[in-house]
Structure formats: C-alpha cells, structure tokens
Design a protein around this motif. Sequence first.
Motif, short mmCIF file in Angstrom:
data_model
loop_
_atom_site.label_atom_id
_atom_site.label_comp_id
_atom_site.label_asym_id
_atom_site.label_seq_id
_atom_site.Cartn_x
_atom_site.Cartn_y
_atom_site.Cartn_z
N UNK A 115 0.80 -1.21 0.00
CA UNK A 115 0.00 0.00 0.00
C UNK A 115 0.84 1.27 0.00
N UNK A 116 1.91 1.27 0.77
CA UNK A 116 2.79 2.44 0.81
C UNK A 116 3.41 2.70 -0.55
N UNK A 117 3.76 1.62 -1.25
CA UNK A 117 4.32 1.78 -2.60
C UNK A 117 3.27 2.39 -3.53
N UNK A 118 2.03 1.89 -3.43
CA UNK A 118 0.97 2.40 -4.29
C UNK A 118 0.72 3.88 -4.03
N UNK A 119 0.88 4.31 -2.77
CA UNK A 119 0.64 5.70 -2.42
C UNK A 119 1.84 6.60 -2.71
N UNK A 120 3.06 6.05 -2.56
CA UNK A 120 4.26 6.89 -2.63
C UNK A 120 5.33 6.38 -3.58
N UNK A 121 5.19 5.16 -4.07
CA UNK A 121 6.28 4.56 -4.85
C UNK A 121 6.47 5.14 -6.22
N UNK A 122 5.50 5.93 -6.68
CA UNK A 122 5.64 6.53 -8.00
C UNK A 122 6.18 7.95 -7.95
N UNK A 123 6.64 8.37 -6.77
CA UNK A 123 7.25 9.69 -6.66
C UNK A 123 8.49 9.77 -7.54
N UNK A 124 8.80 10.95 -8.05
CA UNK A 124 10.02 11.08 -8.87
C UNK A 124 11.24 10.58 -8.11
N UNK A 125 12.05 9.80 -8.76
CA UNK A 125 13.28 9.30 -8.15
C UNK A 125 13.12 7.99 -7.43
N UNK A 126 11.89 7.45 -7.38
CA UNK A 126 11.70 6.20 -6.64
C UNK A 126 12.35 5.01 -7.36
N UNK A 127 12.50 5.13 -8.68
CA UNK A 127 13.16 4.09 -9.48
C UNK A 127 12.49 2.73 -9.32
N UNK A 128 11.25 2.72 -8.87
CA UNK A 128 10.50 1.47 -8.80
C UNK A 128 10.84 0.60 -7.61
N UNK A 244 8.63 5.25 6.40
CA UNK A 244 8.43 4.82 7.78
C UNK A 244 6.95 4.89 8.15
N UNK A 245 6.48 3.85 8.82
CA UNK A 245 5.11 3.82 9.30
C UNK A 245 5.05 3.08 10.62
N UNK A 246 3.84 2.90 11.15
CA UNK A 246 3.68 2.23 12.43
C UNK A 246 3.45 3.21 13.55
N UNK A 247 3.07 2.68 14.72
CA UNK A 247 2.66 3.51 15.83
C UNK A 247 3.69 4.52 16.31
N UNK A 248 4.97 4.15 16.30
CA UNK A 248 6.00 5.06 16.80
C UNK A 248 6.09 6.32 15.94
N UNK A 249 5.73 6.21 14.65
CA UNK A 249 5.84 7.37 13.76
C UNK A 249 4.76 8.41 14.03
N UNK A 285 4.93 7.97 6.45
CA UNK A 285 3.53 7.89 6.03
C UNK A 285 2.75 8.95 6.79
N UNK A 286 1.79 9.59 6.14
CA UNK A 286 0.96 10.56 6.86
C UNK A 286 0.17 9.87 7.97
N UNK A 287 -0.11 10.56 9.08
CA UNK A 287 -0.92 9.96 10.14
C UNK A 287 -2.27 9.48 9.60
N UNK A 288 -2.67 8.28 10.04
CA UNK A 288 -3.95 7.75 9.59
C UNK A 288 -3.96 7.24 8.16
N UNK A 289 -2.79 7.02 7.59
CA UNK A 289 -2.72 6.55 6.20
C UNK A 289 -3.41 5.20 6.04
N UNK A 290 -4.14 4.98 4.93
CA UNK A 290 -4.80 3.69 4.69
C UNK A 290 -3.89 2.68 4.01
N UNK A 291 -2.57 2.85 4.12
CA UNK A 291 -1.64 2.03 3.35
C UNK A 291 -1.85 0.54 3.54
#
Length: 312
Positions: A115-128, A244-249, A285-291
């Motif tokens: 999910x994180x890739x789908x939301x952010x993986x296509x950013x410029x420079x991600x190189x897949x 980075x994701x998870x409760x600590x973030x 990841x933004x807080x509350x992300x549905x990733x």
Amino acid sequence: MRLGFDVGGTKTDAVVVAPGGEIVARIRRPTGWGPGVVVSTILDLVAELTDTVGIASSDVESIGIGMPGQVAPGSAVITHAVNLGVDELDLGAAIGAVLGVPVRAENDVKAAAVGAYALHGNDPGSAGTMAYLNLGTGIAAGFVKDGKLWRGARGTAGEVGHISVDPHGPLCKCGQHGCIEAFCGGGAIAERWGREALLPVLDMFDAADAGDSEALALRGGLAYGVASAIRVIILSGGVESVVLGGGVTALGDRMLSLVIDDLNASAAASPFMRSLQLAERVSLLPPGSPAAALGAALVGATTTEQEAVVHG
C-alpha cells in the motif's frame, strides 16, 4: 470493486478500491478478540462497505486481508496472530466461502508495504524500488519493486528487527544484545522505560524534552536504532527510498528529526555514507494513512502465491 482489510490488535481498517486503484470508501471499527470475533468483524464490515458504495457482495471481485502473524503458502490461512487471540484461522473458508468471493491473506507489514508503494512509490526518483519500515511494538520491513513484494528465498526479507547493531547494547527478547528492535521497538522501549503511562514512548519523549537523563538515553537509542535499520535496508537491499510507518511514527518530526540527525552524523564521518544521501531518501507515512488496508486490497487482487512470513 476490491475490498481490503487491515486487521489490527485494536481496530480493523477497511477500504473499497475501485478498478483504477482509488479508494472510494473507508471504515474503521474495533477488532475484538478471538477468531470468531475477527471473522464477524470482517463480515459486518463487508456488509457496511458494500452498502456505503451501493453495490452487492456479488459485485466484489476479491477480498484481501492483512493480519499480524504467519501466512501459510498459497492460502488464506493465518496462524500465530497472538495479539488477536488467533492460533489458526482459515479466512478463505470463514469469509470467502460465505460470500462466494476469492480471499487472499498477507502479513500486515507486507500488506502495508504494498500500500505504501501504491501511495508513494511513483514519486520522482523512486526508481520502482521502495522499502516500508514498520516501527511498532516490533520492527519489520517489506521490500517492493515495481509494485510487487520481494520476500526473499525463505520469506524473511525485511526481518531487520533482530539484526544486532551493538554487541554491548540492550538485551533483546530473542537473546541477542543490541538488536535494532531492542533499541527502537515500542514494546522494548516501554519495558525499559518501566513507568506507568498510556503511551510509554510519548511519555519517554516528553521526559527527554524535560531533561530526564534516562529518557534522553532511550530517545537517543531509538534514533540510533531507526537510523541503523535504514542504513541496513538501503545498503543491503539497494532500494531507492524508505517509508516509515507504524505507531512510533505518530511522533512525527519529533522522532524523524532525530533519525535524520543520526544519518547526517554518519554521513559527516564517512565520504562513502555521505555519497548515499540517506537522509534525503527517508519519509513518513501521513498519520492515519490507509496504506495497510489498500495494500491488502491489492494483494487480494493478485494471483501471486503467498509465502510464510513471521514478524516478531
């Protein structure tokens, strides 16, 4: 339409994903304890989701479910989801057979990586290529390339929590000293902090801001542990970015800024590390992300054989 569920120890996050990949509905409900309650929670959410978007259950193409624990190869069977009171649960039989919809399962961290890739993986420079690092009670990561999980030869790719980065560091429950998880896992920090608090990591950060020496040491260790995980992931996995994701973030920049400082310190001491520009390759990841729920829906739509993965 595809449905995705992120079944956690306290809440279940559920989404409806349209054919184009966009989330058209999202609902969150308490999870409950035990296999029967987990199943009823998902079935109730299926009914609520389909009603919300105005479709019948027969219009659902697939269901993907992310849960902590082990996913049996090629099945929707979850085992050892101890935080949910589940020893073994066949989600295909309990959910798919009831609804007449194909069901696939995935470990929750791996689903969140997709999910994180789908939301952010296509950013410029991600190189897949991207790694998702989950900072929760435990520490684990998922690797994604061109939208597909890379699990490694035996399904253990991303199990960075029990890599020892300091032989003189704190004792980890796995028996080693100085594991990444012993430094920055929420459970390990709460145990070492040892003070009554609803949110121990937040309590420790607040005490560190007030100058508490024990808290300052723990906070520094957390930053070192997360930065060490990032270094290990990029140096060994070769990914372009780490999310980075998870409760600590939930601490946001209070945590990230310390991690960036640690990465910059290693860069200042080493021309090689400086050339990697690690600090520029990390994001939250933004807080509350549905990733995780989105990733589960995407996993549910695939025919990729699942592999057994355990997260500590």
